[in-house]
Design a protein around this motif. Sequence first.
Motif, PDB file in Angstrom:
ATOM      1  N   THR A   1      37.680  34.958  28.568  1.00  0.00           N
ATOM      2  CA  THR A   1      37.061  35.919  29.486  1.00  0.00           C
ATOM      3  C   THR A   1      37.444  35.612  30.931  1.00  0.00           C
ATOM      4  OG1 THR A   1      35.183  36.232  27.993  1.00  0.00           O
ATOM      5  CG2 THR A   1      34.856  36.888  30.277  1.00  0.00           C
ATOM      6  N   LEU A   2      37.712  34.363  31.225  1.00  0.00           N
ATOM      7  CA  LEU A   2      38.051  33.957  32.597  1.00  0.00           C
ATOM      8  C   LEU A   2      39.278  34.698  33.123  1.00  0.00           C
ATOM      9  CD1 LEU A   2      37.066  32.015  34.819  1.00  0.00           C
ATOM     10  CD2 LEU A   2      38.640  30.304  33.902  1.00  0.00           C
TER      11      LEU A   2
ATOM     12  N   VAL B   1      40.419  37.533  32.072  1.00  0.00           N
ATOM     13  CA  VAL B   1      40.071  38.961  32.141  1.00  0.00           C
ATOM     14  C   VAL B   1      39.398  39.273  33.466  1.00  0.00           C
ATOM     15  CG1 VAL B   1      38.703  40.817  31.126  1.00  0.00           C
ATOM     16  CG2 VAL B   1      39.862  39.179  29.634  1.00  0.00           C
ATOM     17  N   VAL B   2      38.387  38.486  33.792  1.00  0.00           N
ATOM     18  CA  VAL B   2      37.656  38.700  35.041  1.00  0.00           C
ATOM     19  C   VAL B   2      38.581  38.505  36.235  1.00  0.00           C
ATOM     20  CG1 VAL B   2      35.766  37.859  36.488  1.00  0.00           C
ATOM     21  CG2 VAL B   2      35.454  38.050  34.012  1.00  0.00           C
ATOM     22  N   GLY B   3      39.386  37.425  36.200  1.00  0.00           N
ATOM     23  CA  GLY B   3      40.306  37.164  37.306  1.00  0.00           C
ATOM     24  C   GLY B   3      41.282  38.302  37.516  1.00  0.00           C
TER      25      GLY B   3
ATOM     26  N   LEU C   1      40.995  41.527  36.616  1.00  0.00           N
ATOM     27  CA  LEU C   1      40.340  42.758  37.075  1.00  0.00           C
ATOM     28  C   LEU C   1      39.920  42.663  38.544  1.00  0.00           C
ATOM     29  CD1 LEU C   1      38.186  43.660  33.938  1.00  0.00           C
ATOM     30  CD2 LEU C   1      40.313  44.737  34.713  1.00  0.00           C
ATOM     31  N   VAL C   2      39.423  41.504  38.947  1.00  0.00           N
ATOM     32  CA  VAL C   2      39.053  41.320  40.352  1.00  0.00           C
ATOM     33  C   VAL C   2      40.287  41.414  41.241  1.00  0.00           C
ATOM     34  CG1 VAL C   2      38.174  39.653  42.045  1.00  0.00           C
ATOM     35  CG2 VAL C   2      36.966  39.984  39.885  1.00  0.00           C
TER      36      VAL C   2
ATOM     37  N   TYR D   1      48.003  43.702  36.532  1.00  0.00           N
ATOM     38  CA  TYR D   1      46.714  43.039  36.291  1.00  0.00           C
ATOM     39  C   TYR D   1      45.904  43.784  35.227  1.00  0.00           C
ATOM     40  CZ  TYR D   1      47.025  39.750  40.220  1.00  0.00           C
ATOM     41  OH  TYR D   1      47.380  38.714  41.060  1.00  0.00           O
TER      42      TYR D   1
ATOM     43  N   SER E   1      44.877  42.103  31.659  1.00  0.00           N
ATOM     44  CA  SER E   1      43.452  41.988  31.306  1.00  0.00           C
ATOM     45  C   SER E   1      43.201  42.553  29.914  1.00  0.00           C
ATOM     46  CB  SER E   1      42.584  42.702  32.341  1.00  0.00           C
ATOM     47  OG  SER E   1      42.785  44.104  32.301  1.00  0.00           O
TER      48      SER E   1
ATOM     49  N   ILE F   1      41.597  40.589  26.719  1.00  0.00           N
ATOM     50  CA  ILE F   1      40.450  41.132  25.986  1.00  0.00           C
ATOM     51  C   ILE F   1      40.696  41.006  24.482  1.00  0.00           C
ATOM     52  CG2 ILE F   1      39.265  43.294  25.388  1.00  0.00           C
ATOM     53  CD1 ILE F   1      39.460  44.059  28.354  1.00  0.00           C
TER      54      ILE F   1
ATOM     55  N   PHE G   1      44.594  32.069  34.793  1.00  0.00           N
ATOM     56  CA  PHE G   1      43.595  32.538  35.762  1.00  0.00           C
ATOM     57  C   PHE G   1      43.974  32.105  37.182  1.00  0.00           C
ATOM     58  CE2 PHE G   1      39.875  31.256  38.269  1.00  0.00           C
ATOM     59  CZ  PHE G   1      39.252  32.481  38.431  1.00  0.00           C
TER      60      PHE G   1
END
Length: 371
Positions: free
Chosen positions: A13-14, A16-18, A20-21, A50, A54, A58, A230
């Motif tokens: 998940t790390l 993914v979040v990185g 998307l941000v 990105y 992501s 996922i 990440f």
Amino acid sequence: MMNMRLWEALAFTLPVVGALVCMLMMLMDVFRYKRDGADRRLRLLLALTYLATSLGWIGMVLFSISSRAFEQYHIVFQLTLMMDQVMFFWVVSIITGTGERWEFNFLHLVVPVAFTAISFVGDLVLPAGKLGTVRPEDAEAWFRAIYLLTTLIFVIYNTLYPLLNLLSIRRYRRFIVNYSSEVQRISLDWLTVMQVLILITVPVPLAGLLLDIQTFSTSYLIWLGALPTFVFYVMLCYNLLDDNYLIIQPEPFGEDIMPARSATIDRKRFERYLRDKKPYLNPNLRITDLAAGLNTNRSYLSAFINREYGMNFCRLINRCRLDALHRLRLSPEYAGKTNMELVLIAGFSGYRNYLRVKREEDRLSELKIFE
């Protein structure tokens, strides 16, 4: 076992979040600062990259927590598993361009699209519901073959494209010393480090997890595969936002190594221009700026400097700055200035930049003693 699966999902998940941000930050930078031209296109491409990467991560999250969800998602997973590396390669190719007229070869997209299409058709033709968790003994041979091939392609792409990126960076670094006087800031050291780290830590651990090899199915190796990715996303985003790169524009069409006769230069004219105009006081000086002032072109001027002075453009300009700094320190007019202020007045972009240049010149001077 469940705790292990959740730990895997958290690790995946790390990125993914990185991603998307970082995608949102790229888009905000484009529209907030009204970027245009090559910078705008680069940021939009990176935002799309990105998004693609992501989606790939996922898939790894779903692989860890839900076999059924992964079944439904595996087509997207297969496509993005390859596409993200191709798109990052596209981004790196733009950043490391050396001014040659270059267009992205869309043949890089053929394998990901073709492989995904074959897999999709196979899903439609073969009976549904046999992918299972990918691991059961009764899984369809088709899905096993596709899954093994997917993992093989993952290893190949995550090895091949970082290597291609490193070759592009190496070519760029050789070129940039003859183009910019601020090599330290735009030498892409950060990109080199991250590509090497990803090359070492990503392909093998994550491939081992996908193939359910127990040696690699440990939390430490899973995090070892996810964390560098990440960090790479964040570092790439930060350095683009901070403009720690340089997109080199091509020279005008038809301009060759020998300029028009009226634009030829000699050592006397060149040194007089440096003495009178002091272009080296501009911390962002590029060889194209100097060439414009001398009414010549980049290629001719670069060859002239290397031939006449036995050094590249960057080193020559920084030597001029060191000489200027020495004169400033001896001048009563600047007696009240701090060393930091004098360094900036002499044309260095910062004190760290000055220290790097000084250390390099001292090293080269010591080498000459033993020649």
